[in-house]
Design a protein around this motif. Structure first.
Motif, PDB file in Angstrom:
ATOM      1  N   THR B  20      55.581 133.841   8.374  1.00  0.00           N
ATOM      2  CA  THR B  20      54.972 132.549   8.044  1.00  0.00           C
ATOM      3  C   THR B  20      53.754 132.738   7.139  1.00  0.00           C
ATOM      4  O   THR B  20      53.584 132.018   6.150  1.00  0.00           O
ATOM      5  N   GLU B  21      52.963 133.731   7.467  1.00  0.00           N
ATOM      6  CA  GLU B  21      51.775 134.019   6.665  1.00  0.00           C
ATOM      7  C   GLU B  21      52.165 134.396   5.237  1.00  0.00           C
ATOM      8  O   GLU B  21      51.549 133.935   4.269  1.00  0.00           O
ATOM      9  N   ALA B  22      53.172 135.203   5.098  1.00  0.00           N
ATOM     10  CA  ALA B  22      53.628 135.621   3.768  1.00  0.00           C
ATOM     11  C   ALA B  22      54.191 134.424   3.001  1.00  0.00           C
ATOM     12  O   ALA B  22      54.001 134.301   1.788  1.00  0.00           O
ATOM     13  N   ALA B  23      54.866 133.546   3.721  1.00  0.00           N
ATOM     14  CA  ALA B  23      55.414 132.344   3.080  1.00  0.00           C
ATOM     15  C   ALA B  23      54.293 131.476   2.538  1.00  0.00           C
ATOM     16  O   ALA B  23      54.370 130.962   1.413  1.00  0.00           O
ATOM     17  N   ILE B  24      53.231 131.317   3.320  1.00  0.00           N
ATOM     18  CA  ILE B  24      52.079 130.522   2.875  1.00  0.00           C
ATOM     19  C   ILE B  24      51.477 131.126   1.615  1.00  0.00           C
ATOM     20  O   ILE B  24      51.182 130.415   0.644  1.00  0.00           O
ATOM     21  N   ALA B  25      51.317 132.441   1.613  1.00  0.00           N
ATOM     22  CA  ALA B  25      50.745 133.116   0.444  1.00  0.00           C
ATOM     23  C   ALA B  25      51.615 132.875  -0.789  1.00  0.00           C
ATOM     24  O   ALA B  25      51.114 132.570  -1.874  1.00  0.00           O
ATOM     25  N   LEU B  26      52.907 132.975  -0.591  1.00  0.00           N
ATOM     26  CA  LEU B  26      53.841 132.773  -1.700  1.00  0.00           C
ATOM     27  C   LEU B  26      53.779 131.330  -2.201  1.00  0.00           C
ATOM     28  O   LEU B  26      53.747 131.074  -3.415  1.00  0.00           O
ATOM     29  N   ILE B  69      48.808 125.285   8.576  1.00  0.00           N
ATOM     30  CA  ILE B  69      47.736 124.815   7.684  1.00  0.00           C
ATOM     31  C   ILE B  69      47.022 123.603   8.280  1.00  0.00           C
ATOM     32  O   ILE B  69      45.796 123.526   8.289  1.00  0.00           O
ATOM     33  N   VAL B  70      47.795 122.664   8.801  1.00  0.00           N
ATOM     34  CA  VAL B  70      47.191 121.463   9.381  1.00  0.00           C
ATOM     35  C   VAL B  70      46.340 121.822  10.593  1.00  0.00           C
ATOM     36  O   VAL B  70      45.199 121.355  10.736  1.00  0.00           O
ATOM     37  N   ALA B  71      46.858 122.679  11.466  1.00  0.00           N
ATOM     38  CA  ALA B  71      46.110 123.072  12.665  1.00  0.00           C
ATOM     39  C   ALA B  71      44.790 123.728  12.276  1.00  0.00           C
ATOM     40  O   ALA B  71      43.743 123.455  12.872  1.00  0.00           O
TER      41      ALA B  71
END
Lengths: 219, 219
Positions: B20-26, B69-71
């Motif tokens: 999930t973290e990598a997806a956000i970065a991408l 992100i929202v949290a």
DNA sequence: ACCTGAACACCGTTCAAGT
DNA sequence: ACCTGAACACCGTTCAAGT
């Protein structure tokens, strides 16, 4: 050899308008994923590449379809002498149009089109002037209303797209209310306290109540 | 033959959180189109299929990224004693978070997630109670505010995604104002009359002004 | 000028095969 | 239990070839 007959020309030859109309039908019937150049070509009885002669690309096609729906919705709004009623009328007209064509909502929030947005601003803005809002505040007032109208309509359409089709609207709201009542008391005191209000909740009424709140705040 | 060394284990082994973290970065770096299972696999130095062991599909991955992100945005909001200030704080926190991660806006309006929405409703709802709104109106009041906050934030993010990067914000607004002034006088009287207000327009301020209008309407 | 349809590059997702 | 990477089905878009 049998003489090769010229194939009958389609009654409506392939034009940008015909393509846009077919795209709208496809989007309404099959949803956002249903709009494919292959599916569109099949419906128009032509090759996928032919569409590209009349339309730049898929993005442009979606914009054209969205602008058409919005323009029609605005054209259908009945004239009102009372400014407040008129604002409600515009709001409900857009809400219902987006509800009927959920893909319009997705499109509007994904890539807002100048054409559609300008028209909405203009119609709302005139009524804001009639409300007696001072000149320096008119843009803010119109902006607040338009943002609210589009924002709520888009979210309503998004919810509608995922709604369980089997359960009725009322049963769904009751189930939702029950779920809220079971939330952790320490983390969600507010939601628990208003859960029962969900049972008689109507999205359209709630939407209009929000419009009234904003109009009241403009005084 | 050289003995085959066991490859070093990645410091952070492949988990749902790491993915999930990598997806956000991408998503932040490359935009919505940048999130691909192939690109994600490359960044995580693994095969595309491996991701499917930890994550159901792309839809679920986008939801997880959005909720995170929202949290975080909600967690960073500073406590306020004054209810009105608190509502402004929540609104700005979400506005800025969605502005910084435009794909969150698209996701929220495409498939609103229960987790994120519930938390927002709860936080806003408590402050609505503090404002002294009568119990029967509290749900409507919270609903209006949340709809407005998410609606405007999403639209702002959508506009930001298409903004011309070369021109500055101010120059863009001035160009827009000039365009409005050249609109047909018969069709767009309102837009022409408020065109100059666009020049000193600030999206964030306008957003907060809308919040104030709604809060005022709740009295 | 307009249409056809194969071809290209690129997706999300699956799955037999490995460790 | 977890990972690999080729394979599958399906996109949007292009383009040489036709009329």
């Amino acid at each position: 050899m049998a003489k090769a007959k010229r194939p009958e020309r389609r009654a409506d030859s392939l034009t940008r308008d015909v393509i846009t109309e077919a795209a709208i039908a496809l989007l309404d019937e099959e949803g956002e994923d249903g709009l494919t150049f292959r599916a569109l070509a099949a419906r128009l009885e032509t090759g996928a590449g032919a569409i590209y002669w009349h339309v730049e690309n898929k993005t442009e096609l979606l914009i054209a379809a969205t602008d058409l729906i919005v323009a029609r919705a605005l054209a259908e709004i009945r004239a009102q002498t009372n400014a407040k009623k008129a604002i409600r009328g515009i709001a409900i007209g857009l809400f219902d149009a987006i509800d009927a064509h959920p893909w319009v909502g997705a499109q509007l929030s994904h890539a807002p089109t100048p054409t559609a947005t300008l028209q909405i601003y203009e119609l709302i803005g005139r009524r804001v002037q009639e409300l007696g809002v001072p000149a320096s505040m008119q843009f803010t007032a119109a902006s607040t209303l338009v943002s609210y109208i589009l924002g709520v309509s888009v979210q309503n359409a998004a919810l509608g797209r995922m709604a369980v089709p089997a359960t009725s609207r009322e049963a769904y709201m009751n189930a939702q209310a029950d779920r809220w009542k079971q939330l952790d008391a320490a983390a969600f005191p507010f939601l628990r306290s208003v859960a029962n209000q969900l049972r008689k909740h109507d999205d359209r009424d709630e939407f209009l109540a929000g419009i009234d709140v904003i109009v009241a705040g403009l005084s």
